[in-house]
Design an enzyme around this catalytic site. Structure first.
Site, PDB file in Angstrom:
ATOM      1  N   HIS A 179       0.876  -1.178   0.000  1.00 52.05           N
ATOM      2  CA  HIS A 179       0.000   0.000   0.000  1.00 52.05           C
ATOM      3  C   HIS A 179       0.904   1.216   0.000  1.00 52.05           C
ATOM      4  O   HIS A 179       1.591   1.490   0.982  1.00 52.05           O
ATOM      5  CB  HIS A 179      -0.919   0.010   1.218  1.00 52.05           C
ATOM      6  CG  HIS A 179      -2.014  -1.001   1.145  1.00 52.05           C
ATOM      7  ND1 HIS A 179      -2.443  -1.713   2.235  1.00 52.05           N
ATOM      8  CD2 HIS A 179      -2.776  -1.421   0.090  1.00 52.05           C
ATOM      9  CE1 HIS A 179      -3.435  -2.529   1.857  1.00 52.05           C
ATOM     10  NE2 HIS A 179      -3.647  -2.371   0.569  1.00 52.05           N
ATOM     11  N   SER A 180       0.913   1.927  -1.112  1.00 49.65           N
ATOM     12  CA  SER A 180       1.962   2.929  -1.321  1.00 49.65           C
ATOM     13  C   SER A 180       1.999   4.065  -0.309  1.00 49.65           C
ATOM     14  O   SER A 180       3.074   4.584  -0.022  1.00 49.65           O
ATOM     15  CB  SER A 180       1.859   3.498  -2.732  1.00 49.65           C
ATOM     16  OG  SER A 180       0.506   3.633  -3.133  1.00 49.65           O
ATOM     17  N   ARG A 181       0.853   4.460   0.256  1.00 51.86           N
ATOM     18  CA  ARG A 181       0.863   5.604   1.173  1.00 51.86           C
ATOM     19  C   ARG A 181       1.473   5.267   2.531  1.00 51.86           C
ATOM     20  O   ARG A 181       1.711   6.176   3.335  1.00 51.86           O
ATOM     21  CB  ARG A 181      -0.545   6.156   1.389  1.00 51.86           C
ATOM     22  CG  ARG A 181      -1.528   5.181   2.046  1.00 51.86           C
ATOM     23  CD  ARG A 181      -2.954   5.723   1.974  1.00 51.86           C
ATOM     24  NE  ARG A 181      -3.938   4.819   2.574  1.00 51.86           N
ATOM     25  CZ  ARG A 181      -5.253   4.909   2.336  1.00 51.86           C
ATOM     26  NH1 ARG A 181      -5.719   5.837   1.522  1.00 51.86           N
ATOM     27  NH2 ARG A 181      -6.090   4.066   2.928  1.00 51.86           N
ATOM     28  N   GLU A 182       1.733   3.990   2.772  1.00 54.14           N
ATOM     29  CA  GLU A 182       2.263   3.569   4.070  1.00 54.14           C
ATOM     30  C   GLU A 182       3.787   3.710   4.071  1.00 54.14           C
ATOM     31  O   GLU A 182       4.524   2.726   4.158  1.00 54.14           O
ATOM     32  CB  GLU A 182       1.769   2.148   4.377  1.00 54.14           C
ATOM     33  CG  GLU A 182       0.227   2.120   4.463  1.00 54.14           C
ATOM     34  CD  GLU A 182      -0.420   0.734   4.406  1.00 54.14           C
ATOM     35  OE1 GLU A 182       0.308  -0.274   4.464  1.00 54.14           O
ATOM     36  OE2 GLU A 182      -1.661   0.672   4.296  1.00 54.14           O
ATOM     37  N   ARG A 237      -3.314   4.596  -2.212  1.00 56.98           N
ATOM     38  CA  ARG A 237      -3.133   3.268  -1.600  1.00 56.98           C
ATOM     39  C   ARG A 237      -2.937   2.150  -2.606  1.00 56.98           C
ATOM     40  O   ARG A 237      -2.128   1.244  -2.403  1.00 56.98           O
ATOM     41  CB  ARG A 237      -4.372   3.002  -0.736  1.00 56.98           C
ATOM     42  CG  ARG A 237      -4.592   1.576  -0.255  1.00 56.98           C
ATOM     43  CD  ARG A 237      -5.947   1.507   0.443  1.00 56.98           C
ATOM     44  NE  ARG A 237      -6.397   0.171   0.732  1.00 56.98           N
ATOM     45  CZ  ARG A 237      -6.126  -0.486   1.883  1.00 56.98           C
ATOM     46  NH1 ARG A 237      -5.396   0.088   2.814  1.00 56.98           N
ATOM     47  NH2 ARG A 237      -6.597  -1.699   2.076  1.00 56.98           N
ATOM     48  N   ASN A 254      -3.983  -5.635  -1.687  1.00 54.84           N
ATOM     49  CA  ASN A 254      -4.172  -6.549  -0.567  1.00 54.84           C
ATOM     50  C   ASN A 254      -5.613  -7.044  -0.452  1.00 54.84           C
ATOM     51  O   ASN A 254      -6.068  -7.441   0.607  1.00 54.84           O
ATOM     52  CB  ASN A 254      -3.735  -5.910   0.757  1.00 54.84           C
ATOM     53  CG  ASN A 254      -3.436  -6.962   1.826  1.00 54.84           C
ATOM     54  OD1 ASN A 254      -3.007  -8.067   1.505  1.00 54.84           O
ATOM     55  ND2 ASN A 254      -3.676  -6.635   3.092  1.00 54.84           N
ATOM     56  N   ARG A 255      -6.335  -7.007  -1.567  1.00 56.66           N
ATOM     57  CA  ARG A 255      -7.654  -7.639  -1.651  1.00 56.66           C
ATOM     58  C   ARG A 255      -7.731  -8.437  -2.948  1.00 56.66           C
ATOM     59  O   ARG A 255      -8.799  -8.954  -3.286  1.00 56.66           O
ATOM     60  CB  ARG A 255      -8.802  -6.593  -1.665  1.00 56.66           C
ATOM     61  CG  ARG A 255      -8.876  -5.712  -0.425  1.00 56.66           C
ATOM     62  CD  ARG A 255      -9.314  -6.471   0.815  1.00 56.66           C
ATOM     63  NE  ARG A 255      -9.504  -5.580   1.961  1.00 56.66           N
ATOM     64  CZ  ARG A 255      -8.530  -5.145   2.752  1.00 56.66           C
ATOM     65  NH1 ARG A 255      -7.274  -5.521   2.523  1.00 56.66           N
ATOM     66  NH2 ARG A 255      -8.795  -4.331   3.767  1.00 56.66           N
ATOM     67  N   HIS A 306       2.683  -3.508   6.757  1.00 55.20           N
ATOM     68  CA  HIS A 306       1.770  -2.395   6.487  1.00 55.20           C
ATOM     69  C   HIS A 306       1.860  -1.356   7.596  1.00 55.20           C
ATOM     70  O   HIS A 306       2.569  -1.531   8.575  1.00 55.20           O
ATOM     71  CB  HIS A 306       0.328  -2.919   6.464  1.00 55.20           C
ATOM     72  CG  HIS A 306      -0.002  -3.808   5.324  1.00 55.20           C
ATOM     73  ND1 HIS A 306      -0.890  -3.454   4.328  1.00 55.20           N
ATOM     74  CD2 HIS A 306       0.427  -5.050   4.999  1.00 55.20           C
ATOM     75  CE1 HIS A 306      -0.989  -4.448   3.453  1.00 55.20           C
ATOM     76  NE2 HIS A 306      -0.210  -5.436   3.841  1.00 55.20           N
ATOM     77  N   SER A 307       1.112  -0.267   7.411  1.00 56.74           N
ATOM     78  CA  SER A 307       0.879   0.657   8.545  1.00 56.74           C
ATOM     79  C   SER A 307      -0.525   1.251   8.350  1.00 56.74           C
ATOM     80  O   SER A 307      -1.022   1.252   7.231  1.00 56.74           O
ATOM     81  CB  SER A 307       1.938   1.780   8.562  1.00 56.74           C
ATOM     82  OG  SER A 307       1.671   2.781   7.587  1.00 56.74           O
ATOM     83  N   TYR A 308      -1.215   1.877   9.282  1.00 58.65           N
ATOM     84  CA  TYR A 308      -0.768   2.003  10.655  1.00 58.65           C
ATOM     85  C   TYR A 308      -1.741   1.264  11.569  1.00 58.65           C
ATOM     86  O   TYR A 308      -2.831   0.894  11.110  1.00 58.65           O
ATOM     87  CB  TYR A 308      -0.698   3.490  11.035  1.00 58.65           C
ATOM     88  CG  TYR A 308      -1.999   4.238  10.927  1.00 58.65           C
ATOM     89  CD1 TYR A 308      -2.397   4.821   9.708  1.00 58.65           C
ATOM     90  CD2 TYR A 308      -2.863   4.361  12.009  1.00 58.65           C
ATOM     91  CE1 TYR A 308      -3.608   5.496   9.579  1.00 58.65           C
ATOM     92  CE2 TYR A 308      -4.074   5.036  11.899  1.00 58.65           C
ATOM     93  CZ  TYR A 308      -4.431   5.601  10.686  1.00 58.65           C
ATOM     94  OH  TYR A 308      -5.637   6.275  10.570  1.00 58.65           O
ATOM     95  N   TYR A 358     -10.464  -5.997  11.150  1.00 56.99           N
ATOM     96  CA  TYR A 358     -11.711  -6.028  10.374  1.00 56.99           C
ATOM     97  C   TYR A 358     -11.684  -7.235   9.449  1.00 56.99           C
ATOM     98  O   TYR A 358     -10.685  -7.909   9.296  1.00 56.99           O
ATOM     99  CB  TYR A 358     -11.928  -4.755   9.538  1.00 56.99           C
ATOM    100  CG  TYR A 358     -10.704  -4.204   8.810  1.00 56.99           C
ATOM    101  CD1 TYR A 358     -10.343  -2.864   8.974  1.00 56.99           C
ATOM    102  CD2 TYR A 358      -9.914  -4.978   7.978  1.00 56.99           C
ATOM    103  CE1 TYR A 358      -9.249  -2.326   8.326  1.00 56.99           C
ATOM    104  CE2 TYR A 358      -8.809  -4.456   7.324  1.00 56.99           C
ATOM    105  CZ  TYR A 358      -8.480  -3.130   7.510  1.00 56.99           C
ATOM    106  OH  TYR A 358      -7.392  -2.591   6.875  1.00 56.99           O
ATOM    107  N   GLU A 380       1.233  -4.207  11.248  1.00 58.29           N
ATOM    108  CA  GLU A 380       0.768  -2.832  11.047  1.00 58.29           C
ATOM    109  C   GLU A 380       1.664  -1.994  11.954  1.00 58.29           C
ATOM    110  O   GLU A 380       1.595  -2.072  13.177  1.00 58.29           O
ATOM    111  CB  GLU A 380      -0.702  -2.663  11.465  1.00 58.29           C
ATOM    112  CG  GLU A 380      -1.708  -3.412  10.592  1.00 58.29           C
ATOM    113  CD  GLU A 380      -2.031  -2.673   9.285  1.00 58.29           C
ATOM    114  OE1 GLU A 380      -1.560  -1.533   9.100  1.00 58.29           O
ATOM    115  OE2 GLU A 380      -2.742  -3.261   8.436  1.00 58.29           O
TER     116      GLU A 380
END
Lengths: 419, 223
Positions: A179-182, A237, A254-255, A306-308, A358, A380
């Site tokens: 996920h690029s924004r992480e 993301r 990631n889905r 991943h984060s966060y 989740y 995370e």
């Protein structure tokens, strides 16, 4: 006539094999057209191997001439006997070249040493790809770089392989930046890859691990997304694949894995951040990893970072049914987060994805687990929401430092529990 | 209707806790004080027929500007059944004293009051997570005010956090209040969406923080 004699003398001058040692550069100023002509003719004598850096054009304007050492005396006599004024601009060309080479190598060495890389800053994709090559250069018998495929926008997908030999040894897979924004994840990935390389032969745990196992580390798992977070939207993301029939771009990588694909833990809407894609493994970034891990055939652990939220998670995300190895994974997670907290007091929660954070289907670790990779974990990283994705760069090294013992716990457990 | 014990560090307790914290922060915060959730000590849920789900929470909150300063907080969150447009009911009690921020608040108040031109800023924090010291109170004010938006829009299956201030502009006022127009980005954890939200924020050192108007904004077409 006289001129011809002088030229003959010049022609007789021996020529040397040496490149530039003792060569000089003369600044010559012709005072009239006749001297200009003389200089031109001088330059045409091939045996002298003269090299005008600035040609004689008009009287009063300087011409710069590199004169090889063997021709020096003859050229000076020629100029003096024709009253052509000159001065020595460069006394020894080779000396100058040596100085320049030295200072270039010095600054190159500063750039080119992974020890000087600023781990406490966020970097661009080019900087990270350059750093990867430096890491390989610095540890050539341990680290190599493999290209496992290409992104949607044709960027290379690079994996660092850490190996001390053997053939298709049991291996551990690590990835960051899916996920690029992480951004904290790619940054932690760089630090960690460097740490693995540095600590082999020093730290007993990583040394035993690498003495019998390989580590594969994909640091920029979603390069198109990462480039987009730098150029256009820091909060991007997904991948950057075009969705037919929609103005919305990208699939949640990631889905997109073939594990519980298409359930309520993902979206069928291309505009959604959790869009699963048109079919499992539609994304080249995901397919490349699937193909790599499948054809490797001996992967014993997949750790996706991943984060966060500060959590350590394990399968499943797509179902509430506990994974068969739930108890063992839970115990291992408990130990890992305890060792993480021991560094700076950072508290992590842990458990299965579906219980802790989740419902999520089509995830990396669920796919890995369902394909025989028992020790599949998702981290995370920091923080819990104060800065979220925009974690200050001064937290990069502390985050990576505290995560290291947790990663080691998992890897050591994998080593000690072959299956 | 008996209360069921919940694992405190997992959802749904963590979602209710985030909501309660946002609300408490809105009620008690200022440009000199933001509250964040440190830990959930205990969580129970009560399903009340025809009414909704009520969470009983024991929380530890921390002062954003001074991590070592924490307070205990008990809270009740009631998510209403059915009608999707009613904000959850939140009640809370904070044990003990929160740090006094009068001095910092007054310094900030006077600084803004005496600006020649209305304050304008964007991207707080920036891409690298930096917030300049001068912008820290502006950041905190948004954090506090976003607590209101989070409270008003939370459901049992959402968890909001302030992700970034995209843009903030001071609104000139003739009275003693300070007013700012913010465009913020909220991050919703379950859907992973980034939601732009505009809000008008009023503040005065003696009168607390108030969100007087807010509206969800459409996502940019190019993104």
């Amino acid at each position: 006539m006289k001129i011809l004699l002088v030229f003959a003398a010049l022609v007789a001058a021996a020529y040397s094999e040496q490149l530039f040692v003792g060569d000089q550069v003369l600044r010559i100023t012709a005072s009239d057209e006749e001297q200009i002509t003389l200089l031109r003719v001088l330059g045409e004598q091939a045996e002298l191997q003269l090299d005008f850096w600035r040609h004689p054009t008009s009287p009063g304007y300087p011409a710069d001439l590199r004169v090889p050492f063997p021709s020096l005396q003859a050229v000076k006599i020629f100029l003096e006997s024709n009253s052509i004024s000159y001065s020595i601009m460069i006394e020894d060309v080779q000396e100058l070249l040596d100085e320049e080479k030295k200072s270039m190598m010095k600054s190159r060495r500063i750039e080119r040493s992974t020890n000087m890389f600023d781990f406490a800053s966020y970097h661009t994709i080019e900087e990270i790809y350059d750093w990867m090559d430096m890491l390989v250069d610095d540890h050539p018998s341990l680290v190599s770089k493999i290209e496992i495929g290409q992104s949607y926008e044709n960027r290379p997908l690079y994996v660092l392989k850490f190996s001390t030999g053997g053939s298709n040894r049991p291996a551990i897979w690590l990835d960051t930046g899916i996920h690029s924004r992480e951004w904290i994840t790619q940054a932690t990935g760089i630090w960690t890859a460097n740490k693995i390389a540095e600590e082999y032969g020093q730290d007993p745990s990583i040394t035993s691990i690498l003495d019998s196992m390989d580590i594969f580390f994909e640091i920029i798992t979603n390069p198109d997304g990462f480039a987009f977070t730098h150029s256009s939207n820091r909060m991007w993301r997904k991948t950057r694949s075009i969705n037919t029939g929609s103005r919305c771009v990208g699939v949640d990588p990631n889905r997109n894995w073939d594990a519980g694909f298409g359930g309520s833990g993902s979206s069928s809407n291309p505009c959604s951040e959790t869009y699963r894609g048109p079919y499992a493994h539609s994304e080249s970034e995901v397919k490349a990893v699937v193909d790599f891990i499948s054809s490797h055939g001996n992967m014993k652990s997949v750790i996706s970072i991943h984060s966060y939220s500060q959590m350590l998670l394990f399968p499943y995300g797509y179902t509430r049914v506990p994974a068969p190895d739930h108890q063992e994974l839970n115990e291992l997670a408990k130990k890992a987060v305890s060792d993480l907290a021991a560094v700076y007091g950072t508290k992590y929660t842990y458990g299965s994805i579906v219980d802790t954070i989740y419902m999520a289907d089509g995830t990396t670790v669920d796919w890995a687990y369902d394909n025989g990779v028992k020790y599949s974990f998702t981290f995370e990283l920091r923080d819990t929401g104060r800065y979220g994705f925009l974690l200050p760069s001064n937290q990069i090294i502390p985050t990576a430092t505290e995560t290291w013992p947790a990663l080691l716990d998992i890897m050591v457990h994998v080593l000690e529990n072959p299956y | 209707e008996a209360a069921m014990e919940l694992p405190p560090s997992h959802y749904p307790a963590s979602r209710a806790a985030a909501l309660a914290t946002g609300y408490a922060c809105y009620r008690r915060g200022s440009p000199g004080r933001g509250l964040a959730l440190r830990a959930v000590r205990r969580a129970r849920r009560q399903d009340i027929d025809d009414v909704g789900h009520k969470y009983h929470l024991e929380l530890v909150l921390e002062d954003i500007l001074d991590k070592d300063s924490t307070v205990n907080c008990t809270a009740e969150v009631l998510y209403h059944l059915g009608n999707k447009n009613i904000a959850p009911d939140v009640q809370f009690t904070i044990e003990g004293e929160l740090k006094n921020t009068d001095e910092a608040d007054n310094i900030f108040y006077n600084r803004i009051k005496t600006l020649e031109k209305e304050l304008v800023a964007e991207n707080i924090p920036d891409s690298h997570g930096n917030v300049s010291p001068e912008m820290e109170p502006i950041h905190l004010l948004a954090w506090v005010a976003s607590g209101y938006v989070i409270w008003q829009n939370s459901k049992e299956n959402t968890k909001f956090q302030l992700a970034q201030i995209k843009h903030v502009k001071q609104v000139k006022r003739s009275d003693e209040y300070l007013e700012f127009d913010y465009l913020i980005l909220l991050h919703e954890m379950v859907s992973q969406e980034i939601i732009p939200w505009q809000m008008r924020v009023l503040w005065h050192p003696q009168h607390g923080v108030q969100v007087t108007q807010d509206s969800r904004q459409p996502k940019q077409a190019s993104e």
